[in-house]
Design an enzyme around this catalytic site. Sequence first.
Site, mmCIF file in Angstrom:
data_model
loop_
_atom_site.group_PDB
_atom_site.id
_atom_site.type_symbol
_atom_site.label_atom_id
_atom_site.label_comp_id
_atom_site.label_asym_id
_atom_site.label_seq_id
_atom_site.Cartn_x
_atom_site.Cartn_y
_atom_site.Cartn_z
ATOM 1 N N TYR A 89 0.920 -1.262 -0.033
ATOM 2 C CA TYR A 89 -0.079 0.098 0.007
ATOM 3 C C TYR A 89 0.829 1.386 0.010
ATOM 4 O O TYR A 89 0.797 2.182 -0.849
ATOM 5 C CB TYR A 89 -0.866 -0.111 1.071
ATOM 6 C CG TYR A 89 -1.966 -1.052 1.175
ATOM 7 C CD1 TYR A 89 -3.191 -0.903 0.236
ATOM 8 C CD2 TYR A 89 -1.589 -2.219 1.937
ATOM 9 C CE1 TYR A 89 -4.234 -1.907 0.487
ATOM 10 C CE2 TYR A 89 -2.637 -3.173 1.827
ATOM 11 C CZ TYR A 89 -3.914 -3.169 1.033
ATOM 12 O OH TYR A 89 -4.830 -4.249 1.045
ATOM 13 N N ASN A 112 -12.309 -0.746 -5.225
ATOM 14 C CA ASN A 112 -12.306 -0.941 -6.332
ATOM 15 C C ASN A 112 -13.480 -1.816 -7.201
ATOM 16 O O ASN A 112 -13.754 -3.101 -6.916
ATOM 17 C CB ASN A 112 -10.941 -1.835 -6.626
ATOM 18 C CG ASN A 112 -10.692 -2.394 -8.498
ATOM 19 O OD1 ASN A 112 -11.352 -1.739 -9.141
ATOM 20 N ND2 ASN A 112 -9.891 -3.187 -8.221
ATOM 21 N N CYS A 120 -6.560 -5.007 -7.835
ATOM 22 C CA CYS A 120 -6.155 -4.896 -6.479
ATOM 23 C C CYS A 120 -5.684 -5.938 -5.602
ATOM 24 O O CYS A 120 -5.152 -5.779 -4.504
ATOM 25 C CB CYS A 120 -7.440 -4.156 -5.838
ATOM 26 S SG CYS A 120 -8.855 -5.102 -6.188
ATOM 27 N N HIS A 121 -5.953 -7.120 -6.082
ATOM 28 C CA HIS A 121 -5.372 -8.393 -5.390
ATOM 29 C C HIS A 121 -3.600 -8.461 -5.262
ATOM 30 O O HIS A 121 -3.353 -9.016 -4.457
ATOM 31 C CB HIS A 121 -5.820 -9.712 -6.235
ATOM 32 C CG HIS A 121 -5.292 -9.887 -7.480
ATOM 33 N ND1 HIS A 121 -5.882 -9.014 -8.590
ATOM 34 C CD2 HIS A 121 -4.413 -10.667 -8.016
ATOM 35 C CE1 HIS A 121 -5.381 -9.529 -9.854
ATOM 36 N NE2 HIS A 121 -4.402 -10.542 -9.371
ATOM 37 N N GLU A 147 -1.006 -16.369 -10.551
ATOM 38 C CA GLU A 147 -0.532 -15.531 -11.306
ATOM 39 C C GLU A 147 1.167 -16.152 -11.104
ATOM 40 O O GLU A 147 1.938 -15.779 -12.042
ATOM 41 C CB GLU A 147 -0.542 -14.081 -10.852
ATOM 42 C CG GLU A 147 -1.824 -13.539 -11.330
ATOM 43 C CD GLU A 147 -1.859 -12.103 -11.216
ATOM 44 O OE1 GLU A 147 -1.043 -11.419 -10.942
ATOM 45 O OE2 GLU A 147 -3.100 -11.550 -11.537
#
Length: 150
Positions: A89, A112, A120-121, A147
């Site tokens: 963040y 979001n 946002c993950h 990912e």
Amino acid sequence: MHCILPSPCGPLRIEASPQAITGILFLDEDVPVLPPTSPLLAEACRQLNAYFTGQLTRFTLSLAPAGTAFQQQVWQALLTIPWGEQRSYGEVASAIGNPRAVRAVGAANGRNPIPILIPCHRVIGANGSLTGYAGGLERKRWLLAHEAKC
């Protein structure tokens, strides 16, 4: 207009205007698949399916998330986080030129309206912990693991 897409993270309600994707909602209950009713929704489903199978790492859809100017700034910064990478963040706050706005960045991240497409993950705690996710930490964990392995 909207459609319902089955996904490894549960059903997704994809919402769109005639010009852009406006929302993705994680649904917590099984609902019937609702096929896309427009070319834009069909393309969103195609790209999301390719993402979930590891064949797509960058979305090319028009997005129109509704939010404040600050939220828009944060969401634009999220779009620059590459596939498979994470940012804290604090790093996102610094990226938007406001390094003291860590909590405000967290609040904007949590609001979001287009998760996955606006990643946002990929935002985590400064110590590497998985903190808050509007879709639930299990989904965030799954998306990050997906990912990392593709």
